[in-house]
Design an enzyme around this catalytic site. Structure first.
Site, mmCIF file in Angstrom:
data_model
loop_
_atom_site.group_PDB
_atom_site.id
_atom_site.type_symbol
_atom_site.label_atom_id
_atom_site.label_comp_id
_atom_site.label_asym_id
_atom_site.label_seq_id
_atom_site.Cartn_x
_atom_site.Cartn_y
_atom_site.Cartn_z
ATOM 1 C CG PHE A 8 69.440 84.126 -43.745
ATOM 2 C CD1 PHE A 8 70.447 83.673 -42.916
ATOM 3 C CD2 PHE A 8 69.206 83.460 -44.930
ATOM 4 C CE1 PHE A 8 71.226 82.578 -43.277
ATOM 5 C CE2 PHE A 8 69.971 82.373 -45.301
ATOM 6 C CZ PHE A 8 70.980 81.931 -44.472
ATOM 7 C CB SER A 9 66.096 88.229 -39.025
ATOM 8 O OG SER A 9 67.411 88.210 -38.490
ATOM 9 C CG ASP A 10 70.761 91.758 -41.932
ATOM 10 O OD1 ASP A 10 70.592 91.999 -43.140
ATOM 11 O OD2 ASP A 10 71.513 92.441 -41.197
#
Length: 217
Positions: free
Chosen positions: A9-11
Site C-alpha cells: 500500500f502506498s498509503d
C-alpha cells in the site's frame, strides 16, 4: 512448491480496509485448493512504500524477495500471489516489465488475485497475448501515478509561489509528517507513546545496536 503472498500500500491508511484480509484469504484458498501451504517465513508486506518511486524495491519487502531470487533462495516452481500487477510496480513500463520478467524467468508463477490470471513461462508461451495484457496494465498503472505526481508537484509549486508573493501564509505540506508528531492547526505536538519508542531506538543506536546487529530489549 512454496506459495508467497505480497501486499503493498502506498498509503498506510489503505490497510484499514478489508483488502489485506481478502487477499490473504484468496492466497490461502488458492494454495489449499492445490494442496500447498502458504509460506509465512518470508514477510512480504510493504505499507506506505511507493511502487512509482520504487521504494518497495529499494528499501522494502519486494526488494528482499527479488534479492532472494538472485541468490537462488526462492525455489523454481514457487508462486507469488499479488492483488494486481500494479502492486508489483508502477515504474516506467519497461522497468516494470523487467521486474516481472525477473520473477518469471526464475521459474516462479505470479498470480493476480484481482482477476485470477497466472503468469509463468509455460502460460506466456502458450498465450503470448497475456504478455501484451500485462504490459498494458503496467502502462496504465504508471500513467496514473505519473499524472498524480505531476499534479501534486504543481500544487506545491503554486503554494510556494503564492507564499513568496505574500498571497499564501498557511503551512505548505510536502510529504508525510513524522509519525511521532501531530499538527494541531497552529503548532506541532509530540505523541508521547511514539516519542518513547523513537527515543528507545536512538538510545539503542548510540550503544552500537542497529541494522547489522540484533537487539533484544
Amino acid at each position: 512448491m512454496k506459495v508467497y503472498s505480497y501486499l503493498r500500500f502506498s498509503d498506510p491508511k489503505q490497510a484499514t480496509g478489508n483488502s489485506i484480509e481478502r487477499q490473504i484469504q484468496y492466497a490461502n484458498r488458492w494454495a489449499e485448493e492445490r494442496g500447498h501451504d502458504l509460506d509465512q517465513t518470508l514477510s512480504l508486506r510493504d505499507e506506505g512504500l511507493s511502487a512509482y518511486h520504487q521504494k518497495h524495491v529499494k528499501q522494502g519487502a519486494l526488494g528482499t524477495f527479488l534479492r532472494a531470487i538472485e541468490e537462488e533462495r526462492i525455489a523454481p516452481g514457487s508462486v507469488l500471489i499479488v492483488e494486481g500487477l500494479d502492486r508489483l510496480s508502477r515504474a516506467e513500463p519497461i522497468q516494470a516489465q523487467a521486474q516481472l520478467a525477473q520473477i518469471i524467468n526464475a521459474g516462479i508463477t505470479v498470480v493476480t488475485a484481482s482477476d485470477g490470471k497466472e503468469y509463468n513461462r509455460e502460460r506466456l508461451k502458450a498465450q503470448p497475448m497475456d504478455l501484451v495484457y500485462s504490459l498494458l496494465v503496467m502502462i496504465r498503472a504508471h500513467e496514473e501515478s505519473d499524472t498524480k505526481s505531476k499534479r501534486v508537484t504543481a500544487a506545491l509549486r503554486r503554494q510556494c509561489e503564492n507564499w513568496m508573493t505574500g498571497a499564501w501564509r498557511g503551512v505548505i505540506r510536502n510529504g508525510k509528517d513524522p509519525a511521532w508528531v501531530k499538527w494541531t492547526g497552529t503548532s506541532w505536538e509530540l505523541i508521547p507513546e511514539r516519542v518513547t519508542a523513537v527515543r528507545h531506538v536512538i538510545d539503542a543506536y548510540k550503544k552500537g545496536h542497529g541494522a547489522q546487529r540484533s537487539y533484544a530489549s
